[in-house]
Structures are given as structure tokens and as C-alpha cells.
Design an enzyme around this catalytic site. Structure first.
Site: not given
Lengths: 593, 593
Positions: A294, A437-439, A444
Site C-alpha cells: 500500500r 487497486h490495493e484497496g 481505506h
């Protein structure tokens, strides 16, 4: 030559704003020195300028192709993938025992920033292999490490993270890929499909090693029944296919050079996967790595925004158009557009966001290095909590702001910026992936407000406040920063009052509590970058006294002023909303849209 | 079938929020009726659904090509260009004498909105021909009108606006294209080059008629020496080439279906141009049309944002992912993402901006119809001043916000939104042009603060305040709108105080006065859209009482609440900056970046 980032600024960030040379006091890094770190950055600059940047446009125009079940990437990328391995980029932070260089992660990330700014697509390949290899070395058996990692380190094999499925994107608890035990201990038959797998297949590597999440038959529902497997495309010894097939290749708006695959596992009931660590601990393992990933994505966003900023800055310095406001004499030549206040505003916006978020990412990576190597339990716990708290902010704020700064870069160029004759339109398209992407940013937001500010009795938040206060006290000693300190201090108070109100809402149930978590995330992004600018301004005022590089430091101080004047006030509108007690987003029904 | 806009909402905007049927009281429109207007919109929907929308993706993938000096566009577009002419879209607002239909511009713009939402690239072709023909009929001689307009109306000939040159984009006063008188009165030899000419050349029309700005040899410097010419690609009678050559075709990020050309005029000293109206009055003529063009661009931006909103709304209603916050039971099926508050926030954001700016554009076009046909001098002057004031806002705010709303559409789809499998990424790319063409946002900021709020002793601003107060008083009669009225009223006051402070800064010179004009423009965009939402909310509360369409109206009221809660507060941060007395954007030097 490097017109896609500022080596001077990166040096400032690493060795002036944070004194990274001190990190060599940690035994793991004791062989290193500032000079050594600078050599690493110089090497990154070299490959970025000579190999990566020249392919930037071409890799966008000549997309990977799916042919006879295989993905073919840009031929120029093959040499680069190999060189990343040969030059030791993939395992640079790992120990000497593993063939690594024991480099601080901070330096590795800073070098990555240079590569990403030069050509984001190409930087994705080693980034993923490092992540996958790191999972194996951290949680795999010695046999697995020996079997898989050496060729990943050398760049011969690609690593991936295979998480997402058609019905399980943000909701990983719903993934259904199955792992059926075989007679061989630790070996399973994998069956399922994974989508959006970055570098999931391509012809620059001999093999692809997927770090894949699946459920062992009979495992509990939800996240508690997810295990981690190594699933190679080809059997590492025999080279025979392992029943992993490429079902599709996604065509996307940007970073087209990196292939994103749709993969099928076990269509012929013959896909072998090797369990990593304990059964049902897969998500925990993955998340341990995901925090680094992240921060990595945050850095990718900063890097693209940096490249766009420098492209628009160069244009603004060269392009004549119009005259200063109030100049009536048309026989005067046109001025460069950088002389117009509104253009400078767009450039200052970009500079303040890119250099401010770069400072935040470097601070986070420095924290990460400390946490990894800190011997003192109490200190480590505090720093770890602070890092956990900052991670969703450091991932999302640069990602979201990258959309706006790359847009400002396009705007500085005007009509030219909209054409493919200049790289800014490509940066604008590439930047759009990072809030996803990556959450996603929404995820978040939930992570920050629903988890990170609360956990460990709010330790992370307390640490953040302590660190901000420390820097505030230091900044107050400079009379030049008086106004900025007043603004920042009052912002800290407003944000704290806001946080208390949010926590009060928690009694009304999770939906009311978290409905505006994304806004709370944004508020904290702005606050953290203000903090980073106060630090940079203080560092610069000190440096200004004994330096001949006055323009650089004065620019930093004025940019800090810009941020406090133009960006920090944006928390007012957000907080006024966050403190409200009416909830149109909850109230609105599907049928009312 | 129409999934790119809401016919229900457009009907509400035209016939409920503004009672457009009353416009038939104006003699010019007396043959028309509400039913008639609805037929026009239905016809637009028909061609949009059947012809334009099906080509949306293909026109993006198969870009126009430059071949042997000619631009070849998507073959499917040829039939559409011709149909636009045959169906009377190009000259619909013109008088019966001219073969037009005497349609209100409001209806024409509303029909355009449907076409643009279906396929923006294809809508550009007739839009430009209308603009060019309008210039000829307004300022040209009868001979010119007879010679050029009939085949433009029929769609056989393309019209363009040829303004920009390599060294004269935002700074039109610096244009250098030359016009040299010939023996023939009114005929000149044109020499120069023009860039970014939309539909500047293509193979769907027999001829291209450029409305071109140039300087007659010996004319005064600056804007006072600019004249307007008709420059056909081919001689209208003989069909012989007129020495207009296509030097290049721009490749761009979006709206790829519309060709943008780089043109050379008179490379062989044989390019004939025909003076329109009086010499040296060209810019004045052009600007008279440009105001309509600017509202048109605002509408383009709304249309693309609308299409993106509806694409993401449809996806959110279908896509299951995750569970309601607090739901721990994983055996429950996943919910549709539209049930998540954060997704509804992104949808409400889009709905509030697209329908709010649509209301503003329709209000402006209604004003424009009134101004064109009003017999009373005083009323006309007031409305004209109000329209002049609103034009930079109505062009820029939808354009700037369209970047954010199309981005929100991408975000709602997540990873899918970044792929070319869904149209949202295309909308995101297409929307990026609007803050650039027909005057950048920065230029409109200068126009608003430096000119429009001041001119005629501030008449436009006074009218705006009067109209807002009128609607405020009406809204106050609904107890449901109490909170919204309080918020809006206090915003009006804050903006007025802010304006006074800005005017005070004028004494410090134009640079200080106008350095943040873009921010002032944004503040007024937010204020005006709040106003439009208060109107819509009041209309909806009234309608709710006697309607069975309760969801539609309740949705409007909740969206108004959303705007007041989430968007209106954003003026706080902007105003706090605008009221400041330090100027980092002026202070910052080129060497300090």
C-alpha cells in the site's frame, strides 16, 4: 536529462528533511553510508533515464497481446525485466544470506520512485516479484524458499499476488477458489479463477509464481478460512505446465505496458498449489505484506504525479502566451506562461502535493525500517501503531490527489496537453488506477476511522499528535513560520474535535459512524501533508542560512505557504459536513436515484 | 433503452422546474407547444439511441486517419452527418424564412444534450456547422448567406471556427494570419496556419467552410485589427481547391471520433477569403457567437457527466459486493453495492452535479431565448447582463466538475471501471477537454471577476442576487427546506463579503486583484448550483403532493440536501483563501520551482 523528477528534491527529502544517514546506526544497515545510498539512487536514475523513460510512450501505444493463450509484452521490456534481476533490485532489502544487500526499505522505495516516475508500467514487474518473494521468505518453508525465490530474485521468474475473483474484489471474505488436499503433504489441487492479476502472464520470464489465496475444502467461511498458496505456472523442476491458463487480457485506460490477466486454475483438475505457512492464516500473511504494498502504491501515485508536474513545469518555462495582467503594450513580446499567477498556482498545487506526499511516504518508509529493526518493544509498538494509522492515508491521499495534479498538468499545457504529442495525457490516464487497486479509497476510509484510530486504545492517533506537536514546537522557533504554525495548530484542534464527534456517532451504529469515513480520510490526508510542509519549511529555513542554493530553499518555504493558504483550508468544508447530524447518503433509496 | 441520460429528469427540468411551455407566448415561438417540444426531444432520443450510441465505442477505437492530405473519419459517421442536416438539426432555431423551425434555443440545446450524452464526438459535427452558419447569417451579406448557408443547413458542408494559431491560443490578440486585399471587393488572399480546428477536414462532407480570424494587411495591432472571413476548402461554385491544406491530424486522449486538424491557408498564395461584415470587427462578431458556444460546451460537459453517472448507477444496482456495515453473518448473500453509503455518496455526488449543472444550463439558455426575443429594453438589458455574468460559470463549473464526476463513475465500478470493457473510462477521457476549449478555466475566471461582475455598474451581479433572493423567499415557504435555506442564505452573504474584499484588492493592481480569479469562479459555480438545487427542491415539494411519482421527487429533495451538506461547504475553504492578504502564487519565482 532526468526531466521526470527532481534529484535535488529527493536528496533533500532523504538526507536533509529526514537524516537517513543515521539509519546506518542500526546493525543491519551498518555496512552502508550516505555515499552508498546515493550510489543506489544514481544507479536507479541511470536505468530510468537510459532504459525505462525512452519506452514510456511506446509501451502505451503497443499494448500487450494475448496470442494462443500467452501474453506477449513489449519486446523492449524483456531486457529490462532481466536487468532488474541482475542488478539486484528485486531482493535489495533482503539479507546478505539471501543474496540481498540489506538496503533500507526507504532507499529501495526512493529508488522505486525514480523508476516509476520514468515509466510506471515497467516498474510494476519487479515490484510484484519482490512482494511475492517476500511472502515466501517470510512465511514459507526453507524448502519453498530454496525452490522458488532464487529465480525470482534473478528476474527469471515473475511473482504475482492472486487475490481478486469475479465475485470477490473488495470483499475478500467471499472468495471461492478451492484447494483440495492431495496425498502429498502441503500440496493441494487448486481450482478457481482470479481476475485483474497484474503481470499474471507474459513472455519476458520463464515462469510465473502466483501467491494465491484459496479455501481448503471444509475451511470456515469468511476471512478465517483463507489460506495462502504458491502456484507456479510451470512446475519448477520439470518445466511442465501446471494447469494455469490465461483466460483473458484486460485492456485498460492506462499503464498499458503492464499486462493484467484473467487466469484459470485447475480447469483440468491438475493445478498444484503449495501451502504457505499454516492453513487458514492466508489473509493475515497477505495483509502483513499488503501494508508495504500500500505504501508502494502511494509512492507510485506520487511518482506519476511528479513526472506530470515536471513535464508541465518544463512547458510553462518555455511556452510564450499573453502578457502580464495590466500590460497594454502589444508590441511587447509575449511572456512565458510561468509568469502568470494562475499558471503558477497550478504549478504550486502540483509541487505542494507531489513533494508533500513524497515527504509523507518517505517518513512512512523510514518508520517501517525502524519498526522492522527496532529492538525496544515499547518504541516499536508505538511506531508500528503510528505506521498502521498512516498507511491508509499514505496510500489514498496521493492516489486521489494524483488525479487532480495530473489534471492540473494537462491544464497547464492547454490544448497541447490533451494531445498525444505530450506525455501529460498518459500520466493523467495512468494515475487513475491508484485510487482503485490495493484497496479502493472507500475501503481505506473504513480502515482509518473504523479500525486504525481506535485500535490499541488509540495509540496510533496519540503518537501522530505527539509527533505533530514535536514538529510544531520546532517550527515555532522560526518567526518566519508564525502564520503557518497558527494555521496548522488550529487545524490539529479542529480535526481532533471532529474525531471526537465521529466517535460519538459510533453509538448510532456502524453505518452512521462510517458513512463519511472517506471524507475523514481526506481531512487527515490534508492535515498530514500540512505537517510535512511545516517540517520541510523548518528544514529549509535552517539550511538557507548557510547555503548558496537559496532558490531551492526559498521555493520550499513559499510552497509550504501555498499549501497552508490554499489546501489546508479545504478541511473546513469537509469538517463542517463530518460534524453534521443529517445523513442524505443513508437516507437515499435506490429507487430515488 | 436510453441508459445514458434520464428522459424523466430532462422533462422535469424543462417543463416543471422552468415552465418552458410559456415561451410560446413569444410571437417567434407561437406555432409551438409543449407537445411539439416533446416530439423534438423524442426525435433526438431516437437518433441518439439508434445511430449515435451504438457507435460510441467504435468511434473511440477507430480514430480518424490522415491519408494523402485528407482526413478519413469513421464510415458510420457519414450517414449521421447527412441525417443531422436532413432532419433539420443544424438550423432548427433559425427563422422559417431561412428554412429553420423557429425552435427555442433551450429546446435545441436540450436535444443537443441527448445527442452529446449518447456520443459526444458525433455531436460535434453539427454543433460546429450551426455556429459557423449562425455567424454568416448574423453578420454576412445576403450574397454570402445565399452562397454558403443552404448546403451547411443540409449537412452537405461542414462549418468550423478557425481561431487558434501556434502562437495565439488564449492570447488571440497575437494572431498573425494575413488577409491581403485583391482587386475583387470583399475578397482577400489568406495566408497563415490554424491549429486545433475541430472537424477542420473530413470525408463525410463535400466542402468545409471555415469562419476564420485574420488580420488585413496594415490593420492595427491587437484585437482591434482582427477581421472575420469565410474561407471555403473548395470554391463553392467550381468545386476547385481553394489552397487550404491539411498539414496534420491531432491524436488526442478522448473524443477521438471528431477529427482535429492543423490547417495551412495560402501556401501557394491562392487561398481566397471573403470578408464578413466590417473590417476589424471580427473578434466582436466571433464573441457574440462564442457566448452561445460557451454554454454549448458547458452542456457538452454536463452530457458526458450524465452518461457516466447513469453507467455507474446501472452498475451499482447490479453488482453484488460485500455486506452492510455491521452485518457479521457471512451466509447472507452479498448486497448490491448501491446499498453502501459510500457508493451512494459517489452517486449522489454525480447526480447533484449533473442535474444541478443541467438546471443551470437550461436556465441560461432560457435567459438567452428571452434576451433574443424580448421587446422591452430594460428587461432585456438586465437579463443580458445576468446571462453575461453566468456564462463563464456555466461553461467552466460543469467542465471542471465533470472531471470529478466522471472520475467518481470510474470509482463506483472499481477495477472494471478502469478497463475498456465499460464506457466510463472513455467518458473520463472525453470529459478532460472541456476545461480547455472555448477558453480555459483560468480565462473564464479572469472574465468573471475582471469584467463581468464589474461591467454596467455591476448590473449582472445585482440581477443574480435579486433572482437568488426571489427563489429563496419562495423556498422559505416550505418548512422542509428550512435548513437548506439557512445554509444558502448564509452562503450568499459570505460570497458577497468575499466579492467586496476582492474589489478592494483591485487598488493593488490587476495581478493581486485577479491572482485567485479561478477560485472566485469556483465559489460562484458552487453557489449557483446550490441555487439551482433549492429551486428543484421547491418544485419537487410542490409536485410531491399531487403526484404518484413520489420516488423521483423525494430523490430530488434528498439530492438537494446532499448538495447543501457536502458541496456547498466547500466554499468555506475557498473564501478563506480568497480573503487572505498573502500571495504565494505571485511571490514564487520561476527559479524557485
Amino acid at each position: 536529462m532526468a526531466n521526470f523528477y527532481s534529484p535535488r528534491d529527493l536528496n533533500f527529502q532523504l538526507f536533509e528533511n529526514i537524516d537517513l544517514s543515521k539509519i546506518t546506526d542500526i546493525p543491519y544497515f551498518s555496512d552502508h553510508s550516505k555515499e552508498n545510498f546515493e550510489l543506489v539512487l544514481e544507479a536507479a536514475k541511470e536505468i530510468a533515464e537510459r532504459k525505462l523513460h525512452p519506452l514510456l510512450t511506446e509501451m502505451d501505444r503497443k499494448e500487450p497481446q494475448l496470442k494462443d493463450g500467452s501474453i506477449l509484452i513489449h519486446p523492449g521490456m524483456k531486457e529490462i525485466v532481466r536487468q532488474f534481476g541482475e542488478d539486484g533490485w528485486i531482493n535489495a532489502t533482503f539479507s546478505y544470506d539471501e543474496g540481498g544487500q540489506q538496503l533500507p526499505w526507504t532507499i529501495h522505495l526512493a529508488a522505486g520512485y525514480i523508476l516509476q516516475a520514468a515509466n510506471y508500467s515497467s516498474s510494476v514487474f519487479p515490484f510484484l516479484t519482490t512482494g511475492a518473494a517476500n511472502l515466501i521468505r517470510s512465511f514459507g518453508s526453507k524448502a519453498q524458499i530454496d525452490r522458488f525465490t532464487p529465480k525470482m530474485y534473478s528476474g527469471q521468474w515473475q511473482g504475482t499476488m492472486a487475490l481478486t475473483e469475479p465475485d470477490a474484489g473488495s470483499s475478500l471474505s467471499d472468495l471461492t477458489t478451492q484447494a483440495i488436499p492431495t496425498e502429498e503433504e502441503g500440496t493441494f489441487l487448486i481450482k478457481g479463477q482470479k481476475i485483474y492479476i497484474s503481470c499474471g502472464d507474459h513472455d519476458a520470464c520463464e515462469n510465473v509464481v502466483h501467491l494465491l489465496l484459496a479455501r481448503i475444502k471444509g475451511a470456515p467461511a469468511g476471512t478465517k478460512g483463507i489460506s495462502l498458496f504458491i502456484v507456479p505456472k510451470l512446475n519448477p523442476e520439470s518445466g511442465e505446465p501446471n494447469d494455469v491458463t490465461t483466460e483473458g487480457l484486460y485492456h485498460k485506460m492506462g499503464y498499458k505496458g503492464a499486462p493484467i490477466a484473467h487466469l484459470m486454475f485447475g480447469s483440468n483438475e491438475a493445478c498444484k498449489g503449495y501451502l504457505v505457512g499454516e492453513a487458514n492464516h492466508g489473509l493475515k500473511y497477505m495483509f502483513q505484506m499488503m501494508n508495504e504494498a500500500r505504501l508502494g502504491v502511494g509512492m507510485n501515485a506520487v511518482a506519476i504525479a511528479t513526472a506530470a508536474f515536471h513535464a508541465s513545469l518544463a512547458y510553462a518555462k518555455e511556452r510564450p502566451q499573453g502578457r502580464k495582467l495590466g500590460e497594454k503594450n502589444l508590441s511587447q513580446p509575449q511572456v512565458k506562461i510561468i509568469e502568470h499567477a494562475d499558471v503558477k498556482r497550478m504549478l504550486l498545487f502540483q509541487k505542494s502535493i507531489t513533494e508533500g506526499t513524497l515527504a509523507l511516504l518517505i517518513y512512512c518508509s523510514w518508520l517501517s525500517d525502524q519498526v522492522t529493526h527496532d529492538k525496544d518493544f515499547e518504541t516499536r509498538k508505538k511506531r508500528e501503531s503510528l505506521l498502521d494509522l498512516l498507511t491508509p492515508i499514505a496510500k489514498s491521499f496521493p492516489s486521489e490527489m494524483g488525479l487532480q495534479t495530473t489534471s492540473a498538468a494537462v491544464q497547464v499545457l492547454g490544448g497541447a496537453g490533451y494531445t498525444t504529442d505530450f506525455p501529460v495525457e498518459q500520466y493523467y490516464r495512468e494515475a487513475r488506477i491508484h485510487p482503485i487497486h490495493e484497496g479502493t479509497t472507500g475501503i481505506h476510509g473504513l480502515d482509518l476511522l473504523g479500525r486504525k484510530v481506535i485500535q490499541n486504545d488509540g495509540l496510533g492517533w496519540k503518537e501522530l499528535m505527539k509527533e505533530m506537536q514535536k514538529d510544531l514546537i520546532k517550527a515555532k522557533s522560526f518567526p518566519e513560520l508564525k502564520t503557518q504554525c497558527v494555521k496548522f495548530e488550529s487545524a490539529i484542534q479542529e480535526v481532533n474535535t471532529c474525531l471526537q464527534k465521529q466517535l460519538g456517532k459510533a453509538q448510532k451504529g456502524p453505518e452512521v459512524f462510517l458513512a463519511d469515513a472517506t471524507l475523514f480520510l481526506e481531512v487527515n490526508g490534508i492535515l498530514c501533508v500540512s505537517w510535512m510542509w511545516l517540517r520541510q519549511a523548518a528544514t529549509s529555513i535552517q539550511a538557507l542560512k548557510n547555503s548558496s542554493d537559496k532558490d531551492f530553499y526559498q521555493g520550499k518555504i513559499t510552497t509550504a505557504e501555498y499549501f497552508m493558504e490554499y489546501e489546508l483550508p479545504k478541511i473546513q468544508g469537509l469538517i463542517s459536513r463530518l460534524n453534521s447530524e443529517t445523513f442524505p447518503t443513508i437516507k437515499m433509496k435506490e429507487s430515488e436515484f
